[in-house]
Scaffold this motif. Structure first.
Motif, PDB file in Angstrom:
ATOM      1  N   MET A 167       0.860  -1.175   0.000  1.00 19.80           N
ATOM      2  CA  MET A 167       0.000   0.000   0.000  1.00 19.80           C
ATOM      3  C   MET A 167       0.899   1.229   0.000  1.00 19.80           C
ATOM      4  O   MET A 167       1.327   1.703   1.039  1.00 19.80           O
ATOM      5  CB  MET A 167      -0.880  -0.051   1.246  1.00 19.80           C
ATOM      6  CG  MET A 167      -2.120   0.769   1.086  1.00 19.80           C
ATOM      7  SD  MET A 167      -3.356   0.330   2.321  1.00 19.80           S
ATOM      8  CE  MET A 167      -2.445   0.549   3.825  1.00 19.80           C
ATOM      9  N   LEU A 218     -10.777   0.389  -1.900  1.00 20.75           N
ATOM     10  CA  LEU A 218     -11.417  -0.544  -2.829  1.00 20.75           C
ATOM     11  C   LEU A 218     -10.423  -1.572  -3.366  1.00 20.75           C
ATOM     12  O   LEU A 218     -10.797  -2.709  -3.655  1.00 20.75           O
ATOM     13  CB  LEU A 218     -12.078   0.221  -3.973  1.00 20.75           C
ATOM     14  CG  LEU A 218     -13.249   1.107  -3.532  1.00 20.75           C
ATOM     15  CD1 LEU A 218     -13.820   1.880  -4.711  1.00 20.75           C
ATOM     16  CD2 LEU A 218     -14.338   0.293  -2.851  1.00 20.75           C
ATOM     17  N   GLU A 219      -9.159  -1.168  -3.482  1.00 20.83           N
ATOM     18  CA  GLU A 219      -8.132  -2.121  -3.924  1.00 20.83           C
ATOM     19  C   GLU A 219      -7.967  -3.267  -2.924  1.00 20.83           C
ATOM     20  O   GLU A 219      -7.599  -4.382  -3.294  1.00 20.83           O
ATOM     21  CB  GLU A 219      -6.785  -1.412  -4.088  1.00 20.83           C
ATOM     22  CG  GLU A 219      -6.667  -0.614  -5.372  1.00 20.83           C
ATOM     23  CD  GLU A 219      -5.341   0.145  -5.442  1.00 20.83           C
ATOM     24  OE1 GLU A 219      -5.118   0.809  -6.456  1.00 20.83           O
ATOM     25  OE2 GLU A 219      -4.558   0.082  -4.460  1.00 20.83           O
ATOM     26  N   GLU A 236     -11.632  -6.752  -0.952  1.00 21.60           N
ATOM     27  CA  GLU A 236     -11.862  -8.200  -0.924  1.00 21.60           C
ATOM     28  C   GLU A 236     -10.916  -8.884   0.065  1.00 21.60           C
ATOM     29  O   GLU A 236     -11.310  -9.816   0.774  1.00 21.60           O
ATOM     30  CB  GLU A 236     -11.680  -8.802  -2.325  1.00 21.60           C
ATOM     31  CG  GLU A 236     -12.738  -8.366  -3.333  1.00 21.60           C
ATOM     32  CD  GLU A 236     -12.413  -7.050  -4.002  1.00 21.60           C
ATOM     33  OE1 GLU A 236     -11.345  -6.466  -3.686  1.00 21.60           O
ATOM     34  OE2 GLU A 236     -13.214  -6.583  -4.837  1.00 21.60           O
ATOM     35  N   LEU A 237      -9.673  -8.392   0.121  1.00 20.48           N
ATOM     36  CA  LEU A 237      -8.704  -8.964   1.068  1.00 20.48           C
ATOM     37  C   LEU A 237      -9.162  -8.727   2.501  1.00 20.48           C
ATOM     38  O   LEU A 237      -9.058  -9.600   3.368  1.00 20.48           O
ATOM     39  CB  LEU A 237      -7.325  -8.342   0.846  1.00 20.48           C
ATOM     40  CG  LEU A 237      -6.710  -8.613  -0.526  1.00 20.48           C
ATOM     41  CD1 LEU A 237      -5.620  -7.601  -0.832  1.00 20.48           C
ATOM     42  CD2 LEU A 237      -6.148 -10.004  -0.575  1.00 20.48           C
ATOM     43  N   LEU A 276     -12.269  -8.294   3.544  1.00 20.04           N
ATOM     44  CA  LEU A 276     -13.504  -9.014   3.874  1.00 20.04           C
ATOM     45  C   LEU A 276     -13.263 -10.491   4.188  1.00 20.04           C
ATOM     46  O   LEU A 276     -14.026 -11.083   4.958  1.00 20.04           O
ATOM     47  CB  LEU A 276     -14.504  -8.884   2.719  1.00 20.04           C
ATOM     48  CG  LEU A 276     -15.069  -7.473   2.518  1.00 20.04           C
ATOM     49  CD1 LEU A 276     -15.898  -7.398   1.245  1.00 20.04           C
ATOM     50  CD2 LEU A 276     -15.905  -7.046   3.719  1.00 20.04           C
ATOM     51  N   VAL A 277     -12.241 -11.087   3.602  1.00 16.91           N
ATOM     52  CA  VAL A 277     -11.971 -12.497   3.920  1.00 16.91           C
ATOM     53  C   VAL A 277     -10.921 -12.641   5.023  1.00 16.91           C
ATOM     54  O   VAL A 277     -10.523 -13.748   5.348  1.00 16.91           O
ATOM     55  CB  VAL A 277     -11.535 -13.307   2.678  1.00 16.91           C
ATOM     56  CG1 VAL A 277     -12.626 -13.293   1.635  1.00 16.91           C
ATOM     57  CG2 VAL A 277     -10.226 -12.795   2.109  1.00 16.91           C
ATOM     58  N   GLY A 278     -10.475 -11.510   5.591  1.00 10.96           N
ATOM     59  CA  GLY A 278      -9.545 -11.574   6.710  1.00 10.96           C
ATOM     60  C   GLY A 278      -8.102 -11.773   6.312  1.00 10.96           C
ATOM     61  O   GLY A 278      -7.307 -12.274   7.112  1.00 10.96           O
ATOM     62  N   ALA A 279      -7.731 -11.360   5.077  1.00 10.27           N
ATOM     63  CA  ALA A 279      -6.366 -11.610   4.595  1.00 10.27           C
ATOM     64  C   ALA A 279      -5.428 -10.426   4.808  1.00 10.27           C
ATOM     65  O   ALA A 279      -4.263 -10.520   4.445  1.00 10.27           O
ATOM     66  CB  ALA A 279      -6.395 -11.973   3.105  1.00 10.27           C
ATOM     67  N   LEU A 280      -5.937  -9.332   5.389  1.00 14.11           N
ATOM     68  CA  LEU A 280      -5.055  -8.175   5.603  1.00 14.11           C
ATOM     69  C   LEU A 280      -4.420  -8.232   6.986  1.00 14.11           C
ATOM     70  O   LEU A 280      -5.073  -8.645   7.948  1.00 14.11           O
ATOM     71  CB  LEU A 280      -5.851  -6.874   5.489  1.00 14.11           C
ATOM     72  CG  LEU A 280      -6.278  -6.424   4.102  1.00 14.11           C
ATOM     73  CD1 LEU A 280      -7.004  -5.086   4.198  1.00 14.11           C
ATOM     74  CD2 LEU A 280      -5.093  -6.310   3.169  1.00 14.11           C
ATOM     75  N   PRO A 281      -3.164  -7.798   7.112  1.00 10.34           N
ATOM     76  CA  PRO A 281      -2.589  -7.624   8.448  1.00 10.34           C
ATOM     77  C   PRO A 281      -3.427  -6.610   9.232  1.00 10.34           C
ATOM     78  O   PRO A 281      -4.114  -5.769   8.633  1.00 10.34           O
ATOM     79  CB  PRO A 281      -1.186  -7.079   8.167  1.00 10.34           C
ATOM     80  CG  PRO A 281      -0.927  -7.384   6.742  1.00 10.34           C
ATOM     81  CD  PRO A 281      -2.243  -7.417   6.045  1.00 10.34           C
ATOM     82  N   GLU A 340      -3.385  -2.747   8.411  1.00  7.39           N
ATOM     83  CA  GLU A 340      -4.036  -2.407   7.144  1.00  7.39           C
ATOM     84  C   GLU A 340      -5.550  -2.645   7.234  1.00  7.39           C
ATOM     85  O   GLU A 340      -6.342  -1.875   6.690  1.00  7.39           O
ATOM     86  CB  GLU A 340      -3.441  -3.230   6.003  1.00  7.39           C
ATOM     87  CG  GLU A 340      -1.980  -2.902   5.726  1.00  7.39           C
ATOM     88  CD  GLU A 340      -1.396  -3.747   4.606  1.00  7.39           C
ATOM     89  OE1 GLU A 340      -2.144  -4.150   3.706  1.00  7.39           O
ATOM     90  OE2 GLU A 340      -0.173  -3.994   4.641  1.00  7.39           O
ATOM     91  N   GLU A 398     -20.205  -0.434  -1.456  1.00  7.74           N
ATOM     92  CA  GLU A 398     -19.509  -1.459  -2.243  1.00  7.74           C
ATOM     93  C   GLU A 398     -19.248  -2.700  -1.377  1.00  7.74           C
ATOM     94  O   GLU A 398     -19.456  -3.836  -1.816  1.00  7.74           O
ATOM     95  CB  GLU A 398     -18.191  -0.894  -2.772  1.00  7.74           C
ATOM     96  CG  GLU A 398     -17.326  -1.877  -3.535  1.00  7.74           C
ATOM     97  CD  GLU A 398     -17.919  -2.289  -4.885  1.00  7.74           C
ATOM     98  OE1 GLU A 398     -18.920  -1.670  -5.304  1.00  7.74           O
ATOM     99  OE2 GLU A 398     -17.375  -3.233  -5.500  1.00  7.74           O
ATOM    100  N   TYR A 446     -20.885  -7.448  -0.976  1.00  2.00           N
ATOM    101  CA  TYR A 446     -20.243  -8.731  -0.695  1.00  2.00           C
ATOM    102  C   TYR A 446     -20.854  -9.440   0.517  1.00  2.00           C
ATOM    103  O   TYR A 446     -20.474 -10.570   0.822  1.00  2.00           O
ATOM    104  CB  TYR A 446     -18.746  -8.533  -0.428  1.00  2.00           C
ATOM    105  CG  TYR A 446     -17.926  -8.305  -1.670  1.00  2.00           C
ATOM    106  CD1 TYR A 446     -17.721  -9.327  -2.589  1.00  2.00           C
ATOM    107  CD2 TYR A 446     -17.343  -7.072  -1.927  1.00  2.00           C
ATOM    108  CE1 TYR A 446     -16.959  -9.125  -3.725  1.00  2.00           C
ATOM    109  CE2 TYR A 446     -16.573  -6.852  -3.061  1.00  2.00           C
ATOM    110  CZ  TYR A 446     -16.388  -7.896  -3.957  1.00  2.00           C
ATOM    111  OH  TYR A 446     -15.642  -7.696  -5.085  1.00  2.00           O
TER     112      TYR A 446
END
Lengths: 254, 196
Positions: A1, A19-20, A23-24, A26-31, A34, A51, A55
């Motif tokens: 980022m 927005l970039e 999706e990450l 919402l599925v819990g893939a971000l540290p 972030e 937006e 989902y």
């Protein structure tokens, strides 16, 4: 980022960056740092929140995708035995009032006493603490406070620990208060860390603290208490952790 | 294959209200209905039948003790239970410093292709989602994040692929699922009696 901006402890993102990473997130893939920035942005930007809402049925449906496996008979027996093993006291579905106002007042008076001792050693800092204690007493005397009793997990079950979290239902953005009695000190080099848990499983740190006869920890909600589903306390390194890594010692649902 | 969620589980909400007041019969009704689903979610994440049993028991203990905390406006009872189960199970595997078993998770040919998933066991009109509609690589990244609590960098390290690849797979996977969902919704609106 690349264009994250750090303001104090918080990273901020703009709409494009949000927005970039949506999706990450919402599925819990971000540290966690972030994720916190995206979460904060979604609470302040209706366009991005709309937006994200597209989902919502997808995220819910993901919970229903695991293969269905029949629970073993031993598990059925264990669950069936729960009501007998954990008899209910007087039913009170939404609010757990612990401790009584008198007990709470006594606990807070003890807190005030400690604050005054500290005042003697460091007058300027203690004066702030004293004011916080007074504010707390005034706040918690009001009716809108909701008390959530916290369960004690295995690492502390030999200690006579009692813990409750207070927050305002009328103003869910106002600070809440974690009050713990008889909390043993954490192991050397460790601290207790409070976690605020969202329905999607993301954990926000609620602060670090050590044990003591009475612990009063003011907790600022990053957004609103309504955004959280559970609380947990774990043992972490003394400087804190970006996510829970150590054993959980307290837990409760909001 | 997709159905739009239209019906609130009012019966379950009533059962939860009764459990909150200590009604053991209502509690029994709920665990007879949902214990398999909760156990399945715990097993999916932990891959350990004994740990999954412990987690499922904890979830239903919480239901027994804290049913009053359920808010129907937040969603279905089963979704609430599955969400709690997922969080609890991810906490446990993090605490135990477990990761998904590499041989199982990395072998795309062995990804689960069960014929019966949780939603198929219920008449609940939750969106019927099939991860089989995704390319295996996208499905794998989505599952590692959602069910095992791994961050994008954890997944990149585990799969030995660039971080950007993991991000793209997750984004494209979720976008594709949404596109399928929206497409199905449009088809249903054209023929409302076809799949309801």
């Amino acid at each position: 980022m690349k264009s994250e901006k750090r303001t104090g402890m918080r990273i901020t993102v703009n709409c494009r960056e949000c927005l970039e990473q949506l999706e990450l997130y919402l599925v819990g893939a971000l540290p966690e740092d972030e994720a916190a920035a995206v979460r904060f942005h979604l609470h302040t930007c209706q366009t991005c929140a709309a937006e994200a809402a597209t989902y919502a049925p997808i995220i819910e449906a993901l919970h229903y995708t695991p293969p269905l496996v029949a629970a073993p008979p031993t598990l059925v027996e264990r669950v069936a035995a729960l009501p007998a093993q954990h008899p209910r006291a007087a039913a009170h579905p939404h609010r757990t009032r612990w401790p009584s106002w008198n007990t709470l007042a006594a606990v807070l008076v003890i807190g005030l006493l400690f604050a005054n001792i500290w005042l003697y050693r460091n007058w300027r800092t203690a004066q702030t603490e004293l004011q916080q204690q007074r504010n707390l007493i005034a706040h918690l005397a009001e009716e809108q406070w909701r008390a959530v009793h916290l369960n004690v997990d295995e690492p502390l079950q030999t200690a006579p620990v009692q813990a409750a979290f207070y927050y305002s239902e009328d103003d869910p953005t106002a600070p809440g208060y974690l009050i713990i009695r008889n909390l043993p000190p954490p192991p050397a080099g460790k601290a207790y860390q409070l976690w605020l848990i969202r329905p999607d499983g993301v954990r926000d740190s609620g602060g670090l603290f050590r044990g003591g006869e009475t612990v009063v920890l003011p907790v600022e909600p990053p957004t609103s208490w309504h955004a959280y589903q559970e609380l947990g306390v774990t043992i972490e390194p003394a400087e804190g952790s970006p996510g829970p890594t150590g054993p959980r010692v307290l837990n409760g649902g909001l | 294959m997709l159905l739009l969620a239209l019906i609130l589980d009012e019966d379950d909400t009533d059962l939860m209200h009764r459990v909150a007041h200590g009604d053991e019969a209502a509690f029994r009704h709920l665990y007879e209905k949902y214990l398999d689903a909760v156990y399945s979610m715990a097993l999916k994440i932990t891959r350990d039948p004994h740990m999954a049993e412990d987690i499922a028991q904890d979830v239903f203990l919480r239901l027994w003790q804290r049913a009053g905390q359920y808010r129907s406006q937040r969603g279905r009872v089963l979704t609430w239970l599955l969400s709690i189960t997922r969080n609890h199970a991810i906490d446990r595997i993090r605490y135990d410093n477990r990761r998904p078993v590499a041989e199982e998770e990395l072998d795309l040919t062995r990804l689960e292709t069960a014929n019966r998933t949780i939603w198929q066991a219920f008449e609940d009109d939750v969106l019927r989602l099939s991860l089989d509609e995704l390319p295996p690589e996208q499905r794998q990244c989505l599952e590692l994040a959602f069910f095992y609590g791994l961050s994008h960098s954890d997944i990149a390290e585990m799969l030995n692929v660039p971080l950007g690849t993991v991000k793209s797979r997750i984004r494209l996977g979720l976008q594709k699922l949404r596109a399928i969902y929206l497409e199905e919704g449009q088809e249903q609106s054209k023929s409302p009696a076809s799949d309801v």
